[in-house]
Design a protein around this motif. Structure first.
Motif, PDB file in Angstrom:
ATOM      1  N   UNK A  56       3.046  -5.292  -9.174  1.00 22.97           N
ATOM      2  CA  UNK A  56       3.326  -5.274  -7.736  1.00 22.97           C
ATOM      3  C   UNK A  56       2.986  -3.921  -7.126  1.00 22.97           C
ATOM      4  N   UNK A  57       3.602  -2.873  -7.638  1.00 28.43           N
ATOM      5  CA  UNK A  57       3.463  -1.551  -7.018  1.00 28.43           C
ATOM      6  C   UNK A  57       2.042  -1.004  -7.128  1.00 28.43           C
ATOM      7  N   UNK A  58       1.517  -0.920  -8.347  1.00 26.82           N
ATOM      8  CA  UNK A  58       0.182  -0.345  -8.530  1.00 26.82           C
ATOM      9  C   UNK A  58      -0.857  -1.166  -7.775  1.00 26.82           C
ATOM     10  N   UNK A  59      -0.741  -2.478  -7.868  1.00 27.84           N
ATOM     11  CA  UNK A  59      -1.693  -3.340  -7.165  1.00 27.84           C
ATOM     12  C   UNK A  59      -1.621  -3.115  -5.654  1.00 27.84           C
ATOM     13  N   UNK A  60      -0.416  -3.100  -5.097  1.00 31.00           N
ATOM     14  CA  UNK A  60      -0.253  -2.941  -3.647  1.00 31.00           C
ATOM     15  C   UNK A  60      -0.756  -1.592  -3.150  1.00 31.00           C
ATOM     16  N   UNK A  61      -0.356  -0.536  -3.832  1.00 23.95           N
ATOM     17  CA  UNK A  61      -0.738   0.804  -3.386  1.00 23.95           C
ATOM     18  C   UNK A  61      -2.236   1.038  -3.576  1.00 23.95           C
ATOM     19  N   UNK A  62      -2.773   0.625  -4.709  1.00 25.17           N
ATOM     20  CA  UNK A  62      -4.206   0.852  -4.946  1.00 25.17           C
ATOM     21  C   UNK A  62      -5.059   0.026  -3.990  1.00 25.17           C
ATOM     22  N   UNK A  63      -4.656  -1.202  -3.692  1.00 24.51           N
ATOM     23  CA  UNK A  63      -5.392  -2.024  -2.727  1.00 24.51           C
ATOM     24  C   UNK A  63      -5.380  -1.366  -1.350  1.00 24.51           C
ATOM     25  N   UNK A  64      -4.222  -0.893  -0.950  1.00 27.92           N
ATOM     26  CA  UNK A  64      -4.084  -0.212   0.330  1.00 27.92           C
ATOM     27  C   UNK A  64      -4.972   1.027   0.385  1.00 27.92           C
ATOM     28  N   UNK A  65      -4.946   1.818  -0.682  1.00 27.18           N
ATOM     29  CA  UNK A  65      -5.724   3.060  -0.704  1.00 27.18           C
ATOM     30  C   UNK A  65      -7.231   2.767  -0.674  1.00 27.18           C
ATOM     31  N   UNK A  66      -7.643   1.728  -1.371  1.00 24.26           N
ATOM     32  CA  UNK A  66      -9.062   1.369  -1.353  1.00 24.26           C
ATOM     33  C   UNK A  66      -9.505   0.932   0.039  1.00 24.26           C
ATOM     34  N   UNK A  67      -8.669   0.155   0.710  1.00 22.55           N
ATOM     35  CA  UNK A  67      -9.002  -0.282   2.069  1.00 22.55           C
ATOM     36  C   UNK A  67      -9.108   0.892   3.031  1.00 22.55           C
ATOM     37  N   UNK A  68      -8.314   1.922   2.794  1.00 19.74           N
ATOM     38  CA  UNK A  68      -8.313   3.119   3.641  1.00 19.74           C
ATOM     39  C   UNK A  68      -9.281   4.187   3.142  1.00 19.74           C
ATOM     40  N   UNK A  69     -10.003   3.882   2.070  1.00 17.98           N
ATOM     41  CA  UNK A  69     -10.970   4.806   1.467  1.00 17.98           C
ATOM     42  C   UNK A  69     -10.324   6.119   1.025  1.00 17.98           C
ATOM     43  N   UNK A  70      -9.112   6.010   0.483  1.00 16.29           N
ATOM     44  CA  UNK A  70      -8.430   7.176  -0.080  1.00 16.29           C
ATOM     45  C   UNK A  70      -8.855   7.338  -1.535  1.00 16.29           C
ATOM     46  N   UNK A  71      -8.858   8.549  -2.003  1.00 18.68           N
ATOM     47  CA  UNK A  71      -9.215   8.814  -3.388  1.00 18.68           C
ATOM     48  C   UNK A  71      -8.003   8.587  -4.277  1.00 18.68           C
TER      49      UNK A  71
END
Length: 93
Positions: A56-71
């Motif tokens: 849940x956590x890693x998937x949610x945060x990493x998906x969000x960061x990828x959409x925002x183009x965060x490293x």
């Protein structure tokens, strides 16, 4: 048991939302602290906790960061980054 499962998943979702809001607001120091807490849970938690952090956590945060183009590599601690890489490799098979 069903309420406990729903609760722990909801808590992980909420924890991910809080982390995402810290990133959006530019509060990177808070985001890093939250990621460190998740890292600690992933390393020392029960199997159930580890699964929830991973799924849940890693998937949610990493998906969000990828959409925002965060490293991701700059923010994710070592164990969370390894879990993220496992997820990426699993989905590309």
């Amino acid at each position: 048991m069903k309420n406990k499962i729903n609760t722990i998943y909801k808590q992980a979702e909420r924890f991910a939302e809080i982390t995402n809001k810290a990133i959006i607001s530019g509060n990177i120091s808070r985001a890093k602290k939250l990621l460190a807490v998740a890292e600690n849970l992933l390393e020392t938690g029960s199997n159930e906790t580890k699964n929830v952090i991973s799924n849940v956590y890693v998937y949610s945060v990493s998906s969000f960061m990828e959409l925002r183009h965060c490293s991701i590599s700059n923010l994710f601690p070592k164990a969370l980054r390894a879990e993220y890489i496992k997820q990426i490799n699993a989905t590309s098979v």
